[in-house]
Design a protein around this motif. Sequence first.
Motif, PDB file in Angstrom:
ATOM      1  N   SER A 129       0.840  -1.181   0.000  1.00 50.84           N
ATOM      2  CA  SER A 129       0.000   0.000   0.000  1.00 50.84           C
ATOM      3  C   SER A 129       0.883   1.241   0.000  1.00 50.84           C
ATOM      4  CB  SER A 129      -0.905  -0.007   1.244  1.00 50.84           C
ATOM      5  OG  SER A 129      -1.942   0.942   1.086  1.00 50.84           O
ATOM      6  N   LEU A 130       0.242   2.396   0.055  1.00 57.21           N
ATOM      7  CA  LEU A 130       0.960   3.660   0.171  1.00 57.21           C
ATOM      8  C   LEU A 130       1.201   3.964   1.641  1.00 57.21           C
ATOM      9  CD1 LEU A 130      -1.119   5.797  -2.337  1.00 57.21           C
ATOM     10  CD2 LEU A 130       1.069   4.668  -2.750  1.00 57.21           C
ATOM     11  N   PRO A 131       2.328   4.582   1.968  1.00 53.09           N
ATOM     12  CA  PRO A 131       2.511   5.043   3.338  1.00 53.09           C
ATOM     13  C   PRO A 131       1.409   6.044   3.685  1.00 53.09           C
ATOM     14  CG  PRO A 131       4.568   5.144   2.115  1.00 53.09           C
ATOM     15  CD  PRO A 131       3.482   4.862   1.125  1.00 53.09           C
ATOM     16  N   GLY A 132       0.917   5.965   4.891  1.00 57.23           N
ATOM     17  CA  GLY A 132      -0.126   6.881   5.318  1.00 57.23           C
ATOM     18  C   GLY A 132      -0.674   6.494   6.668  1.00 57.23           C
ATOM     19  N   GLY A 133      -1.637   7.277   7.127  1.00 56.72           N
ATOM     20  CA  GLY A 133      -2.239   7.007   8.425  1.00 56.72           C
ATOM     21  C   GLY A 133      -3.245   8.067   8.805  1.00 56.72           C
ATOM     22  N   GLY A 145      -2.888  17.018   3.449  1.00 55.98           N
ATOM     23  CA  GLY A 145      -1.534  16.970   2.907  1.00 55.98           C
ATOM     24  C   GLY A 145      -0.477  16.906   3.996  1.00 55.98           C
ATOM     25  N   GLU A 146      -0.653  17.680   5.057  1.00 57.17           N
ATOM     26  CA  GLU A 146       0.292  17.632   6.177  1.00 57.17           C
ATOM     27  C   GLU A 146       0.318  16.241   6.797  1.00 57.17           C
ATOM     28  OE1 GLU A 146      -0.143  22.312   7.625  1.00 57.17           O
ATOM     29  OE2 GLU A 146      -1.356  20.758   8.585  1.00 57.17           O
ATOM     30  N   ALA A 147      -0.853  15.639   6.942  1.00 57.77           N
ATOM     31  CA  ALA A 147      -0.932  14.295   7.524  1.00 57.77           C
ATOM     32  C   ALA A 147      -0.212  13.285   6.636  1.00 57.77           C
ATOM     33  CB  ALA A 147      -2.390  13.889   7.716  1.00 57.77           C
ATOM     34  N   ALA A 148      -0.419  13.375   5.318  1.00 56.77           N
ATOM     35  CA  ALA A 148       0.224  12.445   4.397  1.00 56.77           C
ATOM     36  C   ALA A 148       1.745  12.548   4.498  1.00 56.77           C
ATOM     37  CB  ALA A 148      -0.244  12.708   2.965  1.00 56.77           C
ATOM     38  N   LEU A 149       2.275  13.762   4.508  1.00 55.48           N
ATOM     39  CA  LEU A 149       3.721  13.946   4.579  1.00 55.48           C
ATOM     40  C   LEU A 149       4.290  13.548   5.938  1.00 55.48           C
ATOM     41  CD1 LEU A 149       4.107  17.293   2.604  1.00 55.48           C
ATOM     42  CD2 LEU A 149       4.531  14.942   1.798  1.00 55.48           C
ATOM     43  N   ARG A 150       3.559  13.826   7.018  1.00 56.46           N
ATOM     44  CA  ARG A 150       4.000  13.417   8.355  1.00 56.46           C
ATOM     45  C   ARG A 150       4.071  11.895   8.454  1.00 56.46           C
ATOM     46  NH1 ARG A 150       1.159  11.350  11.990  1.00 56.46           N
ATOM     47  NH2 ARG A 150      -0.822  12.244  11.311  1.00 56.46           N
ATOM     48  N   GLU A 151       3.004  11.236   7.992  1.00 62.24           N
ATOM     49  CA  GLU A 151       2.968   9.774   8.047  1.00 62.24           C
ATOM     50  C   GLU A 151       4.081   9.156   7.198  1.00 62.24           C
ATOM     51  OE1 GLU A 151       1.304   7.515   9.753  1.00 62.24           O
ATOM     52  OE2 GLU A 151      -0.077   8.813  10.831  1.00 62.24           O
ATOM     53  N   LEU A 152       4.365   9.740   6.045  1.00 62.93           N
ATOM     54  CA  LEU A 152       5.451   9.271   5.193  1.00 62.93           C
ATOM     55  C   LEU A 152       6.776   9.315   5.962  1.00 62.93           C
ATOM     56  CD1 LEU A 152       6.520   8.494   2.315  1.00 62.93           C
ATOM     57  CD2 LEU A 152       6.749  10.972   1.925  1.00 62.93           C
ATOM     58  N   GLN A 153       7.031  10.430   6.602  1.00 64.11           N
ATOM     59  CA  GLN A 153       8.270  10.605   7.380  1.00 64.11           C
ATOM     60  C   GLN A 153       8.315   9.618   8.551  1.00 64.11           C
ATOM     61  OE1 GLN A 153      10.917  12.951   7.019  1.00 64.11           O
ATOM     62  NE2 GLN A 153      11.891  11.939   8.729  1.00 64.11           N
ATOM     63  N   GLU A 154       7.209   9.477   9.286  1.00 62.22           N
ATOM     64  CA  GLU A 154       7.175   8.588  10.446  1.00 62.22           C
ATOM     65  C   GLU A 154       7.304   7.118  10.057  1.00 62.22           C
ATOM     66  OE1 GLU A 154       4.274  11.419  13.200  1.00 62.22           O
ATOM     67  OE2 GLU A 154       3.579   9.414  12.647  1.00 62.22           O
ATOM     68  N   GLU A 155       6.614   6.710   9.012  1.00 65.00           N
ATOM     69  CA  GLU A 155       6.579   5.294   8.640  1.00 65.00           C
ATOM     70  C   GLU A 155       7.833   4.812   7.936  1.00 65.00           C
ATOM     71  OE1 GLU A 155       3.132   3.900   6.567  1.00 65.00           O
ATOM     72  OE2 GLU A 155       1.775   4.779   8.037  1.00 65.00           O
TER      73      GLU A 155
END
Length: 149
Positions: free
Chosen positions: A40-44, A53-63
Motif C-alpha cells: 500500500s501507500l505510506p499513510g495514516g 496533505g500535512e498528515a500524508a507527509l508526516r505519516e510518510l516521514q514517520e513510517e
Amino acid sequence: MTDERLSPVRPVLAASVAVFRDGRVLLASRGKPPWIGLFSLPGGHVEAGETLGEAALRELQEEVGVKAKLIGLVTPIELIEREADGRVKHHIVIAAHAARWVSGEPQTGPEAREIRWVTERDIANLPTTPGLAGVLEQAFRLERQDAAR
C-alpha cells in the motif's frame, strides 16, 4: 482503551501519499492491521488541526523516513470491511496524494515490513490493498502531468 478503527462508530479519516522517484512509486507492505502484508501507500490517521496533505507527509516521514513535496490530491478512497454478521469491521476514508521524493532512503519498521520502488507495470504482480490499483493509476497520471510542466 479500544482501537476506534476496529468496529468503528464512525469512519476514520486518513491520508496517504504516492511518492515518485525516477519514474517509480514507493510502496510498503503493511505491518499492522488491517491488511497486514499487502502493499500500500505510506499513510495514516489525520490529526486534529492537520491538513490532509500535512498528515500524508508526516505519516510518510514517520513510517518510512522519507521526505517529499506534494504534487496534488489524487482521490479519496473509502474502504469498508464487514464481519460475517454484517457489523462494520473497518471503515476508513483515505485522501490519497501524489508527491515527488525530496530526501531520505526508505526504511522498514513496525508499519512498513517491506519497501519497494515499483514501476506502473510492477503493480499488477503485487498483493495490494483494496482499491490501490485505481489510486496508483491516477497518481501516475498526475505525476506525468506534473513532469511535463
